[in-house]
Design a protein around this motif. Structure first.
Motif, PDB file in Angstrom:
ATOM      1  N   ASP A  94      -2.582  -0.250   6.430  1.00 10.40           N
ATOM      2  CA  ASP A  94      -4.081  -0.620   6.369  1.00 10.40           C
ATOM      3  C   ASP A  94      -4.508  -1.555   4.987  1.00 10.40           C
ATOM      4  O   ASP A  94      -5.128  -2.503   5.286  1.00 10.40           O
ATOM      5  CB  ASP A  94      -4.903   0.394   6.099  1.00 10.40           C
ATOM      6  N   ALA A  95      -3.581  -1.448   3.970  1.00  7.35           N
ATOM      7  CA  ALA A  95      -3.737  -2.279   2.720  1.00  7.35           C
ATOM      8  C   ALA A  95      -3.291  -3.674   2.956  1.00  7.35           C
ATOM      9  O   ALA A  95      -3.940  -4.717   2.615  1.00  7.35           O
ATOM     10  CB  ALA A  95      -2.858  -1.590   1.666  1.00  7.35           C
ATOM     11  N   SER A  96      -1.982  -3.965   3.790  1.00  5.60           N
ATOM     12  CA  SER A  96      -1.530  -5.048   4.257  1.00  5.60           C
ATOM     13  C   SER A  96      -2.743  -5.829   5.242  1.00  5.60           C
ATOM     14  O   SER A  96      -2.792  -7.027   5.159  1.00  5.60           O
ATOM     15  CB  SER A  96      -0.292  -4.909   4.899  1.00  5.60           C
ATOM     16  N   LEU A 103      -3.061  -1.686  10.986  1.00  5.98           N
ATOM     17  CA  LEU A 103      -3.377  -2.900  10.378  1.00  5.98           C
ATOM     18  C   LEU A 103      -4.614  -3.506  10.588  1.00  5.98           C
ATOM     19  O   LEU A 103      -5.497  -3.696   9.760  1.00  5.98           O
ATOM     20  CB  LEU A 103      -2.598  -3.923  10.977  1.00  5.98           C
ATOM     21  N   ALA A 104      -5.391  -3.175  11.655  1.00  8.20           N
ATOM     22  CA  ALA A 104      -6.433  -3.193  12.275  1.00  8.20           C
ATOM     23  C   ALA A 104      -7.756  -2.537  11.087  1.00  8.20           C
ATOM     24  O   ALA A 104      -8.662  -2.969  11.114  1.00  8.20           O
ATOM     25  CB  ALA A 104      -6.875  -2.719  13.420  1.00  8.20           C
ATOM     26  N   LEU A 105      -7.187  -1.415  10.718  1.00 10.71           N
ATOM     27  CA  LEU A 105      -8.028  -0.527   9.883  1.00 10.71           C
ATOM     28  C   LEU A 105      -8.734  -1.244   8.826  1.00 10.71           C
ATOM     29  O   LEU A 105      -9.577  -1.607   8.333  1.00 10.71           O
ATOM     30  CB  LEU A 105      -7.390   0.863   9.588  1.00 10.71           C
ATOM     31  N   GLY A 106      -7.390  -1.862   8.087  1.00  9.09           N
ATOM     32  CA  GLY A 106      -7.554  -2.774   7.006  1.00  9.09           C
ATOM     33  C   GLY A 106      -8.453  -4.013   7.240  1.00  9.09           C
ATOM     34  O   GLY A 106      -9.330  -4.596   6.524  1.00  9.09           O
ATOM     35  N   ALA A 107      -7.994  -4.581   8.315  1.00  6.97           N
ATOM     36  CA  ALA A 107      -8.643  -5.931   8.793  1.00  6.97           C
ATOM     37  C   ALA A 107     -10.126  -5.687   9.115  1.00  6.97           C
ATOM     38  O   ALA A 107     -11.010  -6.557   8.705  1.00  6.97           O
ATOM     39  CB  ALA A 107      -8.103  -6.417   9.947  1.00  6.97           C
ATOM     40  N   VAL A 108     -10.583  -4.476   9.712  1.00  2.00           N
ATOM     41  CA  VAL A 108     -11.784  -4.422   9.813  1.00  2.00           C
ATOM     42  C   VAL A 108     -12.640  -4.239   8.580  1.00  2.00           C
ATOM     43  O   VAL A 108     -14.013  -4.687   8.395  1.00  2.00           O
ATOM     44  CB  VAL A 108     -12.088  -3.187  10.824  1.00  2.00           C
ATOM     45  N   ARG A 109     -12.019  -3.437   7.633  1.00  2.59           N
ATOM     46  CA  ARG A 109     -12.843  -3.300   6.341  1.00  2.59           C
ATOM     47  C   ARG A 109     -13.013  -4.597   5.737  1.00  2.59           C
ATOM     48  O   ARG A 109     -14.079  -4.963   5.111  1.00  2.59           O
ATOM     49  CB  ARG A 109     -11.883  -2.399   5.586  1.00  2.59           C
ATOM     50  N   PHE A 118     -13.381   3.969  15.687  1.00  2.61           N
ATOM     51  CA  PHE A 118     -13.837   3.038  14.808  1.00  2.61           C
ATOM     52  C   PHE A 118     -15.408   3.025  14.818  1.00  2.61           C
ATOM     53  O   PHE A 118     -15.895   3.238  16.035  1.00  2.61           O
ATOM     54  CB  PHE A 118     -13.030   1.587  15.143  1.00  2.61           C
ATOM     55  N   ILE A 119     -16.052   2.606  13.973  1.00  2.00           N
ATOM     56  CA  ILE A 119     -17.372   2.306  14.071  1.00  2.00           C
ATOM     57  C   ILE A 119     -17.839   1.354  15.211  1.00  2.00           C
ATOM     58  O   ILE A 119     -18.928   1.704  15.920  1.00  2.00           O
ATOM     59  CB  ILE A 119     -17.923   1.717  12.814  1.00  2.00           C
ATOM     60  N   VAL A 120     -16.928   0.346  15.348  1.00  4.21           N
ATOM     61  CA  VAL A 120     -17.079  -0.642  16.396  1.00  4.21           C
ATOM     62  C   VAL A 120     -15.689  -0.328  17.213  1.00  4.21           C
ATOM     63  O   VAL A 120     -14.520  -0.579  16.699  1.00  4.21           O
ATOM     64  CB  VAL A 120     -17.192  -1.974  16.158  1.00  4.21           C
ATOM     65  N   PRO A 121     -15.897   0.472  18.432  1.00  4.92           N
ATOM     66  CA  PRO A 121     -14.550   0.605  19.044  1.00  4.92           C
ATOM     67  C   PRO A 121     -13.665  -0.644  19.260  1.00  4.92           C
ATOM     68  O   PRO A 121     -14.106  -1.549  19.686  1.00  4.92           O
ATOM     69  CB  PRO A 121     -15.034   1.527  20.311  1.00  4.92           C
TER      70      PRO A 121
END
Length: 343
Positions: A224-226, A251-257, A287-290
């Motif tokens: 997620d950091a990447s 990866l998407a977890l970090g990208a969404v942040r 996710f907050i936005v699925p």
């Protein structure tokens, strides 16, 4: 309860019982079920050393695990291993992991095979023209590949996801929504699955007269950091994309942040599709936005690879497909929407 006592209880030879417990095809189904039922009821567990002497089998499958100082813990590997472990447990097989330096994998595989500590093994983290495949084909021990290797004839046993098709279809969905500016946050550039995913994106764009700018492609570790760092860089670029594809939900977890911190609304200002390996601890629908995803279960892949290896050990003549190419499921959720009219 030992083997001799179980033999006397059932009126069967110790050899027949051992073969029934190890899945040998010459034992008929009725006898095998009878032996398994008695073993379960009496709490019998075969002595592994004795079983190895009797059958010549170690009752184990293995993996060479490359370890490098820059590597981090991989949730994807853990998910795959869980499926593999479930199947091994069901058949009373052990699973052996031998660590090695990344540049010493072939030597480690030869050592693992020659030690006799495994009956079969699998190869992972495949690269184009991967030399490990030719080496594995030259050895007598059964093996299977998780993935494939670009540039080589597919004449080896494998289980893989059609990564090219998955990302081609995901890109086509975004194109149909009017998107024309794309970015790809991908896995490591030297791994086969990442290369195929990029090919899928590029083919879909080329069919519409578009191309993926080299500056819009990032290859990174699947963390997620990447994902956060790469998305930040993308958003700071001269031309901000309206559509992003991520090689994993991690990866998407970090990208969404990064998207949220930039004040953008996912699904309105920027659309995102991620590949979902059906991770138990990270569900795209939560996710907050699925997230819209291309989905395929790593746990199922691990289970299937173990099943095929165990079958190859117990019944070398079993009719098994040499190649299994799975289709990822495209699931549309709220993270994708029409391309915005303004950047």
């Amino acid at each position: 309860m030992n083997l001799k006592q179980l033999s006397e209880l059932l009126g069967l030879s110790q050899t027949t019982i051992s073969r029934a417990l190890n899945g040998y095809p010459e034992v008929n189904a009725q006898t095998r079920l009878r032996v398994l039922k008695a073993a379960q009821e009496t709490g019998y567990r075969p002595n592994r050393a004795a079983r190895r002497l009797a059958t010549g089998k170690a009752g184990s499958i293995g993996l060479i695990m490359p370890i490098a100082s820059e590597q981090s813990a991989d949730i994807h590997f853990a998910e795959f291993q869980r499926g593999l472990a479930d199947e091994c447990l069901a058949h009373e097989f052990h699973f052996v992991i031998m660590p090695s330096q990344p540049d010493e994998e072939e030597q480690a595989i030869r050592g693992l095979v020659s030690s006799g500590s495994v009956d079969a093994y699998y190869l992972a983290y495949m690269r184009p023209r991967d030399s490990r495949i030719a080496m594995a084909k030259s050895l007598p021990t059964p093996f299977i590949v998780h993935g494939r290797s670009l540039g080589l004839a597919e004449d080896y046993p494998y289980v893989d996801v059609d990564n090219e098709r998955a990302f081609r279809e995901a890109t086509e969905l975004l194109l149909d929504l009017g998107h024309r500016r794309f970015a790809l946050i991908n896995g490591p550039a030297d791994l086969d699955f990442a290369i195929r995913r990029q090919i899928g994106v590029e083919k879909a764009l080329a069919a519409r007269g578009l191309r993926l700018s080299p500056s819009a492609i990032s290859n990174t570790l699947m963390t997620d950091a990447s994902g956060y760092r790469q998305m930040e860089t993308i958003l700071r670029g001269e031309v901000r994309p309206t559509a992003v594809l991520c090689a994993s939900t991690v990866l998407a977890l970090g990208a969404v942040r990064a998207i949220n911190q930039a004040g953008l609304v996912l699904g309105r200002d920027i659309s995102l599709i991620a590949h979902d390996d059906d991770l138990m601890l990270l569900k795209p629908e939560n996710f907050i936005v699925p997230l819209t995803t291309t989905g395929s279960s790593l746990r199922d892949a691990g289970r299937r690879i173990a099943e095929r290896l165990i079958t190859a050990v117990a019944d070398p003549d079993a009719d098994m497909p040499i190649a299994e190419l799975w289709t990822a499921e495209l699931v549309v959720r709220a993270s994708t929407g029409p391309a915005p009219r303004t950047p």
